[in-house]
Design a protein around this motif. Structure first.
Motif, PDB file in Angstrom:
ATOM      1  N   SER A  35       0.983  -1.200   0.026  1.00 47.28           N
ATOM      2  CA  SER A  35       0.287  -0.021  -0.302  1.00 47.28           C
ATOM      3  C   SER A  35       0.823   1.591  -0.046  1.00 47.28           C
ATOM      4  O   SER A  35       1.660   1.071   0.279  1.00 47.28           O
ATOM      5  CB  SER A  35      -0.375   0.495   0.981  1.00 47.28           C
ATOM      6  OG  SER A  35       0.214   0.125   2.357  1.00 47.28           O
ATOM      7  N   LYS A  36       0.379   2.443  -0.521  1.00 49.92           N
ATOM      8  CA  LYS A  36       0.784   3.781  -0.471  1.00 49.92           C
ATOM      9  C   LYS A  36       1.789   3.784   0.965  1.00 49.92           C
ATOM     10  O   LYS A  36       2.354   4.378   1.109  1.00 49.92           O
ATOM     11  CB  LYS A  36       0.218   4.515  -1.058  1.00 49.92           C
ATOM     12  CG  LYS A  36       0.068   4.667  -3.146  1.00 49.92           C
ATOM     13  CD  LYS A  36      -0.545   5.860  -3.099  1.00 49.92           C
ATOM     14  CE  LYS A  36      -0.949   5.396  -4.636  1.00 49.92           C
ATOM     15  NZ  LYS A  36      -1.928   7.006  -5.057  1.00 49.92           N
ATOM     16  N   ARG A  37       0.572   3.604   2.126  1.00 53.62           N
ATOM     17  CA  ARG A  37       0.650   3.739   3.273  1.00 53.62           C
ATOM     18  C   ARG A  37       2.679   3.513   3.815  1.00 53.62           C
ATOM     19  O   ARG A  37       3.237   3.716   4.945  1.00 53.62           O
ATOM     20  CB  ARG A  37      -0.099   3.412   4.241  1.00 53.62           C
ATOM     21  CG  ARG A  37       0.375   4.116   6.247  1.00 53.62           C
ATOM     22  CD  ARG A  37      -0.777   3.662   6.365  1.00 53.62           C
ATOM     23  NE  ARG A  37      -2.049   4.817   5.955  1.00 53.62           N
ATOM     24  CZ  ARG A  37      -3.488   4.386   7.007  1.00 53.62           C
ATOM     25  NH1 ARG A  37      -3.467   4.246   8.089  1.00 53.62           N
ATOM     26  NH2 ARG A  37      -4.430   5.402   6.717  1.00 53.62           N
ATOM     27  N   LYS A  47       4.958   4.022   2.418  1.00 55.75           N
ATOM     28  CA  LYS A  47       5.535   5.923   2.770  1.00 55.75           C
ATOM     29  C   LYS A  47       6.110   5.460   3.977  1.00 55.75           C
ATOM     30  O   LYS A  47       7.567   6.149   4.696  1.00 55.75           O
ATOM     31  CB  LYS A  47       4.624   6.246   3.155  1.00 55.75           C
ATOM     32  CG  LYS A  47       5.107   8.260   3.327  1.00 55.75           C
ATOM     33  CD  LYS A  47       3.553   8.812   4.006  1.00 55.75           C
ATOM     34  CE  LYS A  47       3.765  10.283   4.234  1.00 55.75           C
ATOM     35  NZ  LYS A  47       2.834  11.223   4.425  1.00 55.75           N
ATOM     36  N   ARG A  48       5.681   4.500   5.241  1.00 55.97           N
ATOM     37  CA  ARG A  48       6.641   4.356   6.205  1.00 55.97           C
ATOM     38  C   ARG A  48       7.693   3.440   5.781  1.00 55.97           C
ATOM     39  O   ARG A  48       8.927   4.003   6.748  1.00 55.97           O
ATOM     40  CB  ARG A  48       5.530   2.955   6.410  1.00 55.97           C
ATOM     41  CG  ARG A  48       6.086   3.045   8.287  1.00 55.97           C
ATOM     42  CD  ARG A  48       5.631   2.154   8.414  1.00 55.97           C
ATOM     43  NE  ARG A  48       4.043   1.466   8.851  1.00 55.97           N
ATOM     44  CZ  ARG A  48       2.967   0.940   7.899  1.00 55.97           C
ATOM     45  NH1 ARG A  48       3.599   0.526   7.182  1.00 55.97           N
ATOM     46  NH2 ARG A  48       1.527   1.791   8.342  1.00 55.97           N
ATOM     47  N   GLU A  55      13.250   4.536   6.221  1.00 52.46           N
ATOM     48  CA  GLU A  55      14.942   4.469   5.759  1.00 52.46           C
ATOM     49  C   GLU A  55      16.434   4.973   5.602  1.00 52.46           C
ATOM     50  O   GLU A  55      17.121   5.623   5.818  1.00 52.46           O
ATOM     51  CB  GLU A  55      15.300   3.967   3.750  1.00 52.46           C
ATOM     52  CG  GLU A  55      16.124   3.929   3.120  1.00 52.46           C
ATOM     53  CD  GLU A  55      15.742   4.120   1.387  1.00 52.46           C
ATOM     54  OE1 GLU A  55      16.732   3.948   0.966  1.00 52.46           O
ATOM     55  OE2 GLU A  55      14.699   4.068   1.233  1.00 52.46           O
ATOM     56  N   GLN A  56      15.354   6.739   5.875  1.00 57.69           N
ATOM     57  CA  GLN A  56      15.562   8.156   5.861  1.00 57.69           C
ATOM     58  C   GLN A  56      16.596   8.532   7.159  1.00 57.69           C
ATOM     59  O   GLN A  56      17.447   8.846   7.401  1.00 57.69           O
ATOM     60  CB  GLN A  56      15.013   9.431   5.394  1.00 57.69           C
ATOM     61  CG  GLN A  56      14.162   9.443   3.579  1.00 57.69           C
ATOM     62  CD  GLN A  56      13.595  10.599   4.071  1.00 57.69           C
ATOM     63  OE1 GLN A  56      13.170  10.732   4.276  1.00 57.69           O
ATOM     64  NE2 GLN A  56      12.957  10.602   2.247  1.00 57.69           N
ATOM     65  N   VAL A  89       5.181  15.209  -7.285  1.00 54.62           N
ATOM     66  CA  VAL A  89       6.166  14.633  -7.600  1.00 54.62           C
ATOM     67  C   VAL A  89       7.069  13.905  -7.643  1.00 54.62           C
ATOM     68  O   VAL A  89       8.390  13.378  -7.492  1.00 54.62           O
ATOM     69  CB  VAL A  89       6.781  16.575  -7.993  1.00 54.62           C
ATOM     70  CG1 VAL A  89       6.665  17.392  -8.615  1.00 54.62           C
ATOM     71  CG2 VAL A  89       7.596  16.577  -6.349  1.00 54.62           C
ATOM     72  N   ASP A  90       6.530  12.987  -6.502  1.00 54.14           N
ATOM     73  CA  ASP A  90       7.218  11.981  -6.136  1.00 54.14           C
ATOM     74  C   ASP A  90       7.070  11.109  -7.191  1.00 54.14           C
ATOM     75  O   ASP A  90       8.356  10.121  -7.118  1.00 54.14           O
ATOM     76  CB  ASP A  90       6.713  11.292  -4.460  1.00 54.14           C
ATOM     77  CG  ASP A  90       5.114  10.693  -4.983  1.00 54.14           C
ATOM     78  OD1 ASP A  90       4.927  10.212  -4.342  1.00 54.14           O
ATOM     79  OD2 ASP A  90       5.053  10.853  -5.984  1.00 54.14           O
ATOM     80  N   GLY A  91       6.774  11.230  -7.930  1.00 54.45           N
ATOM     81  CA  GLY A  91       7.282  10.413  -9.439  1.00 54.45           C
ATOM     82  C   GLY A  91       6.822   8.879  -9.302  1.00 54.45           C
ATOM     83  O   GLY A  91       7.325   7.611  -9.745  1.00 54.45           O
TER      84      GLY A  91
END
Length: 681
Positions: A69-71, A74-75, A80-81, A226-228
């Motif tokens: 899922s997109k969530r 994103k998590r 990772e960051q 713009v996250d592509g």
């Protein structure tokens, strides 16, 4: 990546019941050709391998991407960051913690010691940036950092030239341009003037009742996203690229959903020529076939062109434009996913004369999406380069070509009017324009008037099977302002399930005016195919090469040297090695760039296994619709390259890019049905 790469093949990976000496294939060469099976010599034939599933071994597991899922995605990005492995690029390049301008506010890690302790082992081979001027732009994050010279990390200004060229690459999206596109503040004076002259300019809503500054300019509403959609790196080719060029699309279902979010919702145009020639699309098909016949008979409105002072930016006549000569040149078609910049560089080295980028959606370009702009990238070695775009409406396409001309360096712009997949057709773009010749004409005329760059178009023979119609339009296309037309010898319904109709392509070539260049496309897989088409129709400008280049990119060398190249497995591995080097220079030599390069390498290997070496065939040359049987190669590497298993493709990638990370999975984006009997539609 060195030349001394050891190749070890475990015999347990291939389990066969009989040796090639005792196995008897049930069909002879003639019967195999009749059934579209490549006639491999009987000494090399073998039964299909029996493979076992072993999830504990990444190299042997059946590889299927798990949908997230997109969530969840994103998590994972946020996690990772925060990790030490996600080191700040500025710190990695310079080796100095104080080099980051954001200091403690930076979202990346500045802990170099933790990064070094957790960084994966360096790969074998040399850093791909050693041959370029200046230091490696990835510093300690490079997976080949051990080969860097002492004190190499530092300034990277020599890699980025004037902010517009990186490692020989052009057409980088500038931040100021992107911000204007995000805010819908980009002006398109040439496109507006062209649309106004043709009576196609829509009146946009004004902010205030007395506000007359807009001059009726149409602004495409963007969402600022713009996250592509899974972009691997800002301003680089994304893993989930929305590039549905008709040349490579063979099964549309796996990725139609990706394109759906990026297409403009259909709106009824207010011009006098809107939608007068066809019924709306229902579930991807036209409601009535007869309407497409009537559309050709409808009278076209006459426009009186009055040149005013604000029309100085328009050319007085299409003949005043610069023209591109396609005659006798080897043209690499725009190819979905695999036709990226590294692959085009490889084809240029193997003899291609003209290259074209992957198809980009007009709406996404106008919204400033970095992943879509990455499809417009050009390498300095591409001396004759074009980009391909796709749109459904004259205003959208005209604004896009003006935007490309102003901010990119291209030799021509190609408009795709042949994309067959449902999600594009349902929105009125691609092949749907073949059913709406008046809108097709409006799109082309508005685009040609808005720019000085040569404009070309690519079409199919028609929409419905058995109802070819381009021959009735091609005589007028020269008056629309286009420089050249490429005719793909199949209808939209045929997709790739039947051979291309070259006799009809010849008919279109002879119908076209002498001032219009016509190119043919479809099933060119050897120099003999090229010679036959050129001899059967001398008026044909050239042949566009698509899937043939995917299966064997050395086809350009074969055509220029007029020979069948019995290429060895070692020579093929050298070609793959060159592709990997180009990919690392394009996507990066850090861990993220290595895995992105691996992904696109695997996508390409899902085509190359179809090639059967010349020395193994009883009938030469191989046809593009022949399905390779199971066979042994002349050596272990050739046998591995002939495997249709994604697990074996991964093993080839590990020879060049090291072991895959834990949990790695891969499933090819394009599953071919070119060899299978398929119903039309």
């Amino acid at each position: 990546m060195g030349d001394d790469t050891a190749i070890v093949i475990n015999s347990d990976d291939l389990s066969v019941d009989e040796s090639p000496a005792t196995f008897q294939y049930p069909l002879n060469a003639e019967e195999m050709v009749a059934k579209s099976i490549a006639p491999v010599k009987r000494d090399f034939l073998c039964p299909p391998p029996v493979r076992t599933c072993n999830r504990d071994d990444n190299s042997k597991a059946p590889l299927m991407d798990e949908k997230k899922s997109k969530r969840q995605l994103k998590r994972e990005r946020l996690q990772e960051q925060k990790s030490a492995l996600h080191i700040c690029p500025a710190v990695a390049k310079s080796g100095n913690v104080d080099s980051c301008v954001y200091k403690e506010k930076c979202r990346y890690s500045h802990d170099m010691e933790s990064f070094k302790s957790q960084k994966p082992d360096d790969l074998d081979g040399l850093c791909p940036f050693l041959s370029s001027q200046g230091p490696c732009p990835y510093g300690i994050a490079c997976r080949y950092a051990a080969t860097h010279k002492d004190g190499e990390t530092g300034e990277v200004a020599t890699v980025i030239i004037n902010g517009d060229k990186r490692n020989g690459e052009l057409n980088v999206l500038k931040k100021d341009v992107q911000k204007l596109l995000w805010k819908n503040k980009m002006k398109f004076p040439k496109a507006d003037d062209a649309l106004n002259l043709l009576g196609l300019l829509k009146q946009g809503k004004k902010k205030n009742v007395g506000d007359n500054d807009s001059d009726g300019q149409v602004v495409i509403n963007g969402n600022g996203d713009v996250d592509g959609k899974g972009c691997c790196r800002e301003n680089t080719d994304s893993v989930n690229e929305v590039d549905c060029t008709a040349e490579v699309l063979e099964e549309d279902k796996p990725y139609e959903a990706d394109v759906a979010e990026e297409l403009r919702p259909p709106k009824k145009t207010k011009s006098s020529i809107d939608e007068t020639c066809s019924e709306p699309l229902i579930d991807g098909e036209i409601l009535h076939e007869k309407d497409t016949e009537k559309s050709c008979k409808q009278s076209e409105p006459d426009f009186e062109i009055i040149m005013e002072d604000n029309d100085k930016c328009l050319k007085l006549h299409p003949r005043e434009k610069k023209l591109i000569d396609f005659k006798e040149k080897l043209y690499l078609a725009p190819l979905t996913t695999v036709g990226n910049l590294p692959f085009r560089r490889l084809c240029k080295a193997l003899g291609a004369d003209i290259t074209c980028g992957e198809m980009a959606m007009c709406t996404n370009l106008l919204q400033g999406q970095a992943s879509e702009w990455a499809l417009l990238r050009r390498h300095s070695s591409e001396d004759l380069f074009g980009v391909q775009i796709c749109g459904a409406f004259p205003d959208t396409v005209a604004k896009t070509v003006e935007l490309i001309e102003q901010h990119c360096t291209v030799d021509f712009i190609d408009i795709n009017m042949g994309c067959p997949i449902d999600v594009v057709v349902n929105k009125g773009a691609g092949s749907a324009l073949l059913t709406k010749p008046m809108r097709m004409k409006s799109v082309v005329e508005a685009s040609c008037r808005a720019v000085e760059t040569p404009v070309t178009i690519k079409v199919r023979t028609g929409y419905f099977e058995g109802k070819n119609r381009i021959d009735s339009l091609i005589s007028d296309m020269g008056n629309w302002g286009v420089n050249a037309v490429t005719v793909h010898g199949r209808t939209r319904q045929q997709r790739y399930s039947k051979p291309a109709d070259w006799e009809y392509v010849y008919q279109c070539v002879r119908t076209a005016p002498s001032t219009l260049q016509v190119l043919g496309n479809g099933d060119v897989f050897s120099y003999l195919d090229w010679n036959i088409h050129k001899s059967n129709c001398p008026e044909l400008s050239t042949c566009m090469i698509a899937r043939g280049a995917l299966v064997k990119p050395w086809i350009f060398t074969e055509i220029k040297e007029q020979r069948h190249w019995d290429i060895s497995s070692g020579e093929r591995l050298d070609i793959l090695r060159d592709y990997v080097r180009f990919g690392l220079q394009h996507w990066g030599s850090d861990s993220k760039g290595v895995e992105t390069t691996r992904h696109f390498l695997l996508e390409w290997l899902s085509y190359t296994f179809r090639y059967v070496p010349v020395g193994l065939l009883e009938v030469i040359p191989q046809k593009i619709n022949w399905r390779p049987p199971s066979y042994f190669g002349r050596d272990e590497l050739e046998t591995l390259m002939a495997s249709e298993s994604a697990a074996d493709w991964i093993r080839i990638s590990e020879m060049l890019l090291g072991k895959v990370p834990s949990g790695f999975t891969f499933s090819p984006k394009h599953k071919s049905n070119a060899y299978d009997k398929a119903e039309n539609g």
